[in-house]
Design an enzyme around this catalytic site. Structure first.
Site, short mmCIF file in Angstrom:
data_model
loop_
_atom_site.label_atom_id
_atom_site.label_comp_id
_atom_site.label_asym_id
_atom_site.label_seq_id
_atom_site.Cartn_x
_atom_site.Cartn_y
_atom_site.Cartn_z
CD GLU A 253 -2.88 -1.25 0.33
OE1 GLU A 253 -2.96 -0.34 -0.52
OE2 GLU A 253 -3.62 -2.23 0.32
CB CYS B 43 -1.60 7.05 0.98
SG CYS B 43 -2.73 5.95 1.84
P1 NAD Z 1 10.39 7.06 4.21
O1 NAD Z 1 10.24 6.67 2.79
O2 NAD Z 1 11.75 7.17 4.78
O3 NAD Z 1 9.58 6.05 5.17
C1 NAD Z 1 8.27 5.64 4.93
C2 NAD Z 1 7.96 4.50 5.91
O4 NAD Z 1 8.75 3.38 5.57
C3 NAD Z 1 8.30 4.79 7.37
O5 NAD Z 1 7.29 4.22 8.19
C4 NAD Z 1 9.64 4.07 7.61
O6 NAD Z 1 9.80 3.60 8.94
C5 NAD Z 1 9.53 2.91 6.68
N1 NAD Z 1 10.80 2.47 6.14
C6 NAD Z 1 11.78 3.24 5.61
N2 NAD Z 1 12.80 2.47 5.15
C7 NAD Z 1 12.45 1.17 5.39
C8 NAD Z 1 13.06 -0.08 5.14
N3 NAD Z 1 14.25 -0.19 4.51
N4 NAD Z 1 12.42 -1.20 5.54
C9 NAD Z 1 11.21 -1.13 6.16
N5 NAD Z 1 10.58 0.03 6.40
C10 NAD Z 1 11.18 1.17 6.02
O7 NAD Z 1 9.65 8.42 4.32
P2 NAD Z 1 9.16 9.29 5.52
O8 NAD Z 1 9.92 10.57 5.51
O9 NAD Z 1 9.04 8.54 6.82
O10 NAD Z 1 7.69 9.53 4.99
C11 NAD Z 1 7.50 10.34 3.85
C12 NAD Z 1 6.94 9.59 2.70
O11 NAD Z 1 6.42 8.33 3.07
C13 NAD Z 1 5.77 10.36 2.15
O12 NAD Z 1 6.19 11.11 1.05
C14 NAD Z 1 4.77 9.33 1.76
O13 NAD Z 1 4.87 9.07 0.37
C15 NAD Z 1 5.20 8.08 2.43
N6 NAD Z 1 4.24 7.56 3.42
C16 NAD Z 1 3.15 6.93 2.93
C17 NAD Z 1 2.22 6.42 3.80
C18 NAD Z 1 1.00 5.71 3.28
O14 NAD Z 1 0.02 5.60 4.00
N7 NAD Z 1 1.03 5.16 2.06
C19 NAD Z 1 2.40 6.56 5.16
C20 NAD Z 1 3.54 7.21 5.65
C21 NAD Z 1 4.47 7.70 4.74
#
Ligand code: NAD
Length: 478
Positions: free
Chosen positions: A248, A282
């Site tokens: 997702e 999202c």
């Molecule tokens: P990010 O891409 O660093 O992290 C997004 C999520 O992924 C976080 O919960 C993080 O803990 C997890 N994550 C990161 N690297 C990982 C890995 N290697 N293995 C497992 N989990 C990992 O970004 P961020 O700064 O935390 O959030 C910003 C972006 O994340 C936003 O631009 C948005 O697109 C996305 N986001 C989407 C949703 C959603 O509901 N689809 C929710 C939260 C964040």
């Protein structure tokens, strides 16, 4: 009095502290509110062993008994609504009223999947006499789940409910920024009598935990909610082990506003919904394509309502929008607004960080934003709306489809032919007409294109957590 919980890992039915811990900050005040235990490799080894034992036990439990534990946990979370909501607001920043609704939504995910647990019907395929073909669905095995920080409690609920209802065990790595929501979910299931090992909750360095889990033969599904970049990375890792994924990912939801709609009602609903959860959703409405004949009226109403949004600490009554979840989001939004301005967009309201304490950002509306601006292609994930005029529905649909995302999309019209063209033409997993709601427990939710694949919720949801087995049974040896 603070009700923020003492934070632990949850492994094999026991609460665990570790040698290393991380601070958890309140995004409205930047104050430390808790210390989060950090899982090391030995903790992950224990979580895996525990999930193996948990799966052996849980797969033998009758669906109705699985359902009853989910329902009891949901009842406990409803009773604890205020305590959970207060913790969510402290760690995430959203207004208390929205945190309360999140708790109820999380309970509804449990309640829906509890019902679905008892309805994962197979089928009998018509056959020649003397032979039976029976299709049935079995739990897929151990799930590695990853939930994000934007809905600290309801997002963990979705993955945990799916896995538990289907008869799987799960190791959930919830978001390190917002651990209390997931901790409350584990606590409710523990108190409801879930056997040890069925749910294991860990926190730590995300990349270390996902690398560790995805390599394990015993892990049979990777279920992730978060950014497209991370989802793609995890999908590639999982493919090396032929492990299926439920992804997702991000969205960049278009809103098509047709000339026949009630302009004021549509604009007010857009402005209010855009600022929910500070736009960190999202499915958040983001790219607004408004028919040119109503564009000025729509924009003026939207901007006025957006500018009136009451921003502040989510614990204060009357606050409509809290801070962003972390400093990274403030920097990302500042950059996107600057880039849009430089590309020729008009900043109608907002565009700046607020104050020097907490991660507050102004409700922001950009108009006449060129497609070359980064924000028209990248998910802003913040309180940022882009409003552009269009000459026709065909143009609106074409522009709606012009990004790599395809999660939620919205349309405002009373014309049946317009509705039909939007349903047929928009590339998205969820199309909503005259409402900005895209996801309910009883409806399947998920994306197409770079927004991911698989569905959560609806009757489709549990299929990701199960595999299909065909049994051929001949009554005599042939
Ligand atoms: P990010 O891409 O660093 O992290 C997004 C999520 O992924 C976080 O919960 C993080 O803990 C997890 N994550 C990161 N690297 C990982 C890995 N290697 N293995 C497992 N989990 C990992 O970004 P961020 O700064 O935390 O959030 C910003 C972006 O994340 C936003 O631009 C948005 O697109 C996305 N986001 C989407 C949703 C959603 O509901 N689809 C929710 C939260 C964040």
């Amino acid at each position: 009095m603070s009700t923020y919980p003492d934070l632990h890992l949850y492994i094999n039915g026991e609460w665990r502290k570790t040698a290393r811990d991380l601070p958890v900050l309140n995004p409205a005040t930047e104050e430390e509110i808790g210390r989060l235990p950090h899982a090391e490799k030995s903790d992950m080894d224990d979580a895996l062993e525990s999930a193996e034992k948990g799966f052996k036990v849980w797969r033998q439990v009758a669906p109705i008994d699985r359902a009853n534990i989910l329902l009891k946990a949901a009842r406990l979370m409803r009773e604890r609504q205020e305590e959970i909501a207060t913790a969510i607001t402290a760690e995430h920043g959203k207004p208390l009223s929205q945190a309360r609704l999140e708790v109820i939504r999380g309970c509804e995910f449990f309640e829906w999947d509890a019902g679905e647990a008892t309805r994962t019907y197979g089928r009998v395929i018509p056959s020649a006499p003397g032979v039976r073909y029976i299709v049935h669905h079995q739990p897929i095995g151990i799930v590695a789940g990853f939930s994000p920080w934007n809905f600290p409690m309801s997002q963990p609920c979705r993955k945990v409910a799916g896995a538990i209802a289907a008869g799987c065990s799960i190791i959930l790595k919830a978001a390190e920024e917002t651990p209390a929501g997931a901790l409350h979910v584990a606590r409710a299931l523990h108190d409801a009598g879930l056997p040890p090992g069925v749910l294991n909750l860990v926190f730590g360095t995300p990349a270390e935990i996902s690398d560790y889990l995805i390599k394990q033969d015993q892990v049979r599904l990777v279920a992730f909610t978060g950014s497209t970049a991370v989802g793609r990375h995890l999908t590639i890792l999982a493919a090396q082990h032929m492990t299926p994924v439920l992804m997702e990912l991000g969205g960049h939801a278009p809103v098509i506003v047709c000339e026949d709609t009630d302009v004021e009602a549509a604009a007010l609903s857009g402005a209010v919904r855009k600022m929910r959860n500070a736009g960190q959703v999202c499915t958040s409405p983001t790219r607004f394509f408004v028919h040119e004949s109503i564009f000025d009226e729509y924009l003026e109403t939207f901007v006025r309502r957006a500018a009136e949004t009451v921003v502040g600490n989510g614990v204060n009554s009357g606050v409509e929008m809290g801070p962003l979840a972390n400093e990274r989001r403030v920097e990302a939004l500042t950059d996107l607004v600057e880039d849009a301005r430089a590309s020729g967009a008009e900043v109608m309201t907002g565009g700046n960080k607020i104050g020097d304490k907490g991660y507050f950002f102004e409700p922001t509306v950009l108009a006449n934003v060129p497609d070359t601006a980064r924000v028209m292609q990248e998910e802003p994930f913040g309180p940022l709306a882009m409003i552009n005029p269009v000459g026709s529905l065909d143009e609106a649909i074409e522009r709606a489809n012009s990004v790599p995302y395809g999660l939620a999309a919205y349309g405002f019209t009373n014309r049946a032919d317009y509705v039909d063209r939007m349903i047929e033409g928009i590339e998205a997993g969820n199309v909503s007409i005259n409402t900005l709601e895209a996801s309910l427990p009883e409806t399947p939710f998920g994306g197409v294109k770079s927004s991911g694949y698989g569905r959560e919720g609806g009757t489709e949801g549990l299929h990701n957590y199960m595999f299909t087995k065909n049994v051929s049974h001949s009554l005599s040896i042939d």
